[in-house]
Design a protein around this motif. Structure first.
Motif, PDB file in Angstrom:
ATOM      1  N   ILE A 179       0.845  -1.206   0.000  1.00 63.07           N
ATOM      2  CA  ILE A 179       0.000   0.000   0.000  1.00 63.07           C
ATOM      3  C   ILE A 179       0.873   1.245   0.000  1.00 63.07           C
ATOM      4  O   ILE A 179       0.614   2.218  -0.731  1.00 63.07           O
ATOM      5  N   LEU A 180       1.935   1.228   0.802  1.00 63.92           N
ATOM      6  CA  LEU A 180       2.867   2.366   0.811  1.00 63.92           C
ATOM      7  C   LEU A 180       3.552   2.512  -0.537  1.00 63.92           C
ATOM      8  O   LEU A 180       3.684   3.623  -1.061  1.00 63.92           O
ATOM      9  N   SER A 181       3.994   1.402  -1.106  1.00 62.58           N
ATOM     10  CA  SER A 181       4.653   1.441  -2.413  1.00 62.58           C
ATOM     11  C   SER A 181       3.752   2.078  -3.468  1.00 62.58           C
ATOM     12  O   SER A 181       4.167   2.974  -4.216  1.00 62.58           O
ATOM     13  N   THR A 182       2.503   1.633  -3.524  1.00 63.71           N
ATOM     14  CA  THR A 182       1.555   2.191  -4.491  1.00 63.71           C
ATOM     15  C   THR A 182       1.333   3.678  -4.228  1.00 63.71           C
ATOM     16  O   THR A 182       1.253   4.480  -5.167  1.00 63.71           O
ATOM     17  N   SER A 183       1.240   4.053  -2.960  1.00 63.21           N
ATOM     18  CA  SER A 183       0.995   5.448  -2.600  1.00 63.21           C
ATOM     19  C   SER A 183       2.153   6.351  -3.013  1.00 63.21           C
ATOM     20  O   SER A 183       1.951   7.427  -3.584  1.00 63.21           O
ATOM     21  N   VAL A 184       3.368   5.923  -2.720  1.00 69.55           N
ATOM     22  CA  VAL A 184       4.537   6.754  -3.018  1.00 69.55           C
ATOM     23  C   VAL A 184       4.798   6.815  -4.516  1.00 69.55           C
ATOM     24  O   VAL A 184       5.000   7.897  -5.083  1.00 69.55           O
ATOM     25  N   ILE A 185       4.776   5.663  -5.174  1.00 67.25           N
ATOM     26  CA  ILE A 185       5.038   5.654  -6.616  1.00 67.25           C
ATOM     27  C   ILE A 185       3.932   6.388  -7.358  1.00 67.25           C
ATOM     28  O   ILE A 185       4.183   7.133  -8.318  1.00 67.25           O
ATOM     29  N   GLY A 186       2.682   6.224  -6.910  1.00 65.37           N
ATOM     30  CA  GLY A 186       1.581   6.949  -7.534  1.00 65.37           C
ATOM     31  C   GLY A 186       1.700   8.444  -7.355  1.00 65.37           C
ATOM     32  O   GLY A 186       1.457   9.221  -8.287  1.00 65.37           O
ATOM     33  N   THR A 187       2.079   8.881  -6.168  1.00 63.54           N
ATOM     34  CA  THR A 187       2.256  10.309  -5.891  1.00 63.54           C
ATOM     35  C   THR A 187       3.339  10.904  -6.783  1.00 63.54           C
ATOM     36  O   THR A 187       3.147  11.955  -7.411  1.00 63.54           O
ATOM     37  N   ILE A 188       4.484  10.236  -6.854  1.00 61.49           N
ATOM     38  CA  ILE A 188       5.598  10.760  -7.649  1.00 61.49           C
ATOM     39  C   ILE A 188       5.268  10.703  -9.138  1.00 61.49           C
ATOM     40  O   ILE A 188       5.508  11.660  -9.882  1.00 61.49           O
ATOM     41  N   GLY A 189       4.715   9.572  -9.573  1.00 58.87           N
ATOM     42  CA  GLY A 189       4.391   9.442 -10.990  1.00 58.87           C
ATOM     43  C   GLY A 189       3.400  10.482 -11.450  1.00 58.87           C
ATOM     44  O   GLY A 189       3.563  11.093 -12.516  1.00 58.87           O
ATOM     45  N   GLU A 190       2.357  10.714 -10.655  1.00 65.29           N
ATOM     46  CA  GLU A 190       1.354  11.712 -11.024  1.00 65.29           C
ATOM     47  C   GLU A 190       1.959  13.109 -11.064  1.00 65.29           C
ATOM     48  O   GLU A 190       1.665  13.898 -11.964  1.00 65.29           O
TER      49      GLU A 190
END
Length: 595
Positions: free
Chosen positions: A410-421
């Motif tokens: 969940i953290l991985s998705t949150s961080v990568i999603g935040t940076i990618g967006e």
């Protein structure tokens, strides 16, 4: 008086007064020509996106004895006076926003600025592991707000201070109470459910556990609170703060080494996760199958990049006292021996690691099990409900989240999603462009969107490596429940990073969990190491570490032996060099002062 005598007297007076002035503040240890006063001030105050509490509220809160909560600028917790001390905030705390609506947050220097005491002098080491009691601060802040909201009279006093009027308007008081209650239910929930007993103590916290709790417990639940209280676990795997110099050069980071490191985008991933852990706003939303990670997301990307640039400028601190050069030369030869012969070079020497985008050479960071405490790996096996992120995935980077999944994922998705967006929006000059997606229950992402980092933009291709789950961290039961695929072998439970030892003298106590007071103690077999020791800023230049006698009483570290390796406090392991003759140990310690 003759002119020559007068000049001598004036010069001598100038020298004495200058020395006296120096005595009033810390000695800033030499950390290289790139690290200057302006860089230091920026490091102490740069906003990274943390949003802990409105400044007016913090100023209005009281300690149990009625003194203002900020009366000593939080020095009672070990925090240091800094550039913003005039408004009551120490090093690593900042107030951001317009006048009258400022919010207090933390920045990395709160946890990574060390001050030690030798004799009557204080020595400041920027980027060093702080000797602060973060748990006591969090708990006392919770209690202070509980007192302020305990009854109408107490809240009226609090409101008068916040609104700066003796008789505040009732509507404004009601509006303030609504805001405070909304803040406090979230803050109290994480403090009450996270903080362990006994506590972490000076210089330690369960950083990964608190980040997991913050993201899964406070950010992805239903509105208006966004809470999922059952996702919050007791954060009982304390580790010491790592030192920052050379941190951007490592090819792996985080104590278990689960994060690729060594490029700007990987540094950003490391730091976005850290911001989320120190109360950065993070409340992603979902519209159909589209996930918006930047909704109410306070990560300050410009500030984070500048802080990473500052970290690159922080040099290893130079030992500020005398060194026996001849003895250190003998120690250098011992350091360079093989591990079997008591040497350190194989694990802690400077060796080439991975090459990161764009062509950045890292230092190798070996991940090995040397028999130390294993509690940190229990944290990595935590599971949580994925809430609004159920089914979410980042095309080419992550797999869809299950309804109950690893907090790590969940953290991985949150961080990568935040940076990618953020990166996609910036590259397209769009103020809002979503990056994450979700799938319908039972469905799977199309083959064209499966995990394949080579299909990401070049600048993002390292990003999936920011979170590589250690296979040993999940029990067979957890793997079966989450239907986790078998992965390539990884280091066993209890394997941690081995760093280059530049400036190691300034990073006591030692081992990843801070269970050994000094380097001299670390060269003893675990059975002979101190079971308990006082911890504080008083420094021992002979044993290189925490002095046995501390002027500040009341802080004692209790450790366990090899019979309780999963306590979070075991002093076991890393018995390299323990069989060296005393003369060789003394020489090795002298050399370690020079790194």
């Amino acid at each position: 008086m003759r002119p020559l005598i007068l000049v001598f007297v004036l010069l001598n007076f100038s020298f004495v007064t200058s020395s006296l002035a120096d005595e009033s503040g810390p000695v800033f240890v030499d950390q290289g020509s790139a690290w200057d006063a302006s860089s230091r001030t920026d490091f102490y105050t740069r906003d990274q996106g943390s949003r802990l509490i409105p400044f007016a509220w913090l100023k209005a809160l009281k300690q149990a004895d009625g003194a203002p909560f900020l009366s000593d600028s939080l020095a009672r917790y070990g925090y240091l006076p800094g550039p913003e001390d005039s408004i009551g905030l120490p090093v690593g705390f900042h107030a951001t926003g317009p006048t009258g609506a400022k919010v207090v947050g933390m920045t990395c220097s709160a946890c990574h600025t060390r001050q030690i005491k030798v004799g009557e002098r204080q020595y400041r080491i920027d980027g060093g592991p702080a000797l602060v009691d973060f748990q006591a601060f969090l708990g006392d802040l919770d209690k202070a707000m509980a007192r302020a909201t305990s009854d109408d009279a107490a809240f009226q006093t609090f409101a008068a201070s916040v609104l700066q009027t003796a008789k505040p308007d009732s509507d404004k008081v009601a509006a303030l109470r609504s805001d405070v209650d909304a803040w406090y239910v979230r803050y109290h929930t994480i403090v009450d459910r996270s903080l362990p007993n006994p506590g972490w103590g000076l210089g330690r916290l369960d950083a990964v556990g608190m980040i997991f709790n913050r993201v899964t417990g406070l950010g992805i639940g239903p509105e208006p609170s966004f809470l999922i209280p059952e996702n919050i676990h007791r954060a009982d795997a304390p580790v010491r703060y790592p030192f920052l110099w050379n941190a951007p050069k490592q090819d792996k980071t985080q104590w278990p080494g689960f994060a690729d490191n060594g490029s700007d985008i990987l540094g950003l991933a490391r730091n976005v996760g850290e911001v989320m852990g120190v109360f950065g706003d993070y409340q992603p939303t979902r519209k159909g199958l589209i996930i918006d990670f930047l909704n109410n997301n306070s990560a300050n990307f410009d500030g984070l990049q500048k802080l990473e640039d500052l970290a690159k400028k922080i040099g290893p601190p130079k030992w500020p006292w005398s060194v026996d050069i001849a003895l250190a030369a003998k120690g250098k030869a011992i350091f360079e021996r093989s591990t079997a012969d008591g040497g350190c070079q194989e694990c802690h020497g400077e060796k080439a690691g991975k090459v990161r985008f764009p062509f950045q050479q890292t230092w190798a960071t070996p991940i090995q099990n040397v028999g130390t405490d294993t509690r940190e790996y229990d944290i990595l096996g935590w599971t949580a409900k994925s809430g609004v992120l159920k089914g979410a995935y980042i095309p080419f980077a992550t797999k869809p989240l299950k309804e109950t999944d690893l907090a790590f994922n969940i953290l991985s998705t949150s961080v990568i999603g935040t940076i990618g967006e953020h990166v996609v929006s910036f590259a397209t000059s769009s103020s809002h462009r979503t990056f994450g997606k979700a799938i319908e229950p039972g469905a799977a992402p199309s083959a064209s969107e499966s995990v394949d980092a080579t299909r990401l933009p070049s600048v993002l291709q390292d990003l999936p490596g920011a979170f590589r789950f250690p296979d040993a961290a999940a029990t067979l039961e957890t793997r079966h429940r989450l239907n986790m695929e078998a992965e390539s072998p990884t280091p066993p439970k209890g394997a941690y990073e081995s760093r280059v030892l530049q400036g190691i003298w300034a990073a006591a106590p030692y081992l990843h969990n801070g269970s050994v007071a000094s380097l001299a103690e670390l060269l003893k077999p675990a059975s002979q190491r101190q079971q308990r020791f006082a911890i504080g800023p008083d420094y021992d230049t002979n044993n290189i570490g925490i002095a046995s006698n501390q002027a500040q009483t009341g802080n004692v570290r209790e450790t366990t032996g090899c019979d309780d390796l999963n306590s979070g406090n075991s002093r076991c392991g890393h018995e390299f060099g323990t069989s060296l003759p005393d003369t060789d140990k003394k020489a090795l310690l002298e050399y370690l002062k020079t790194l």
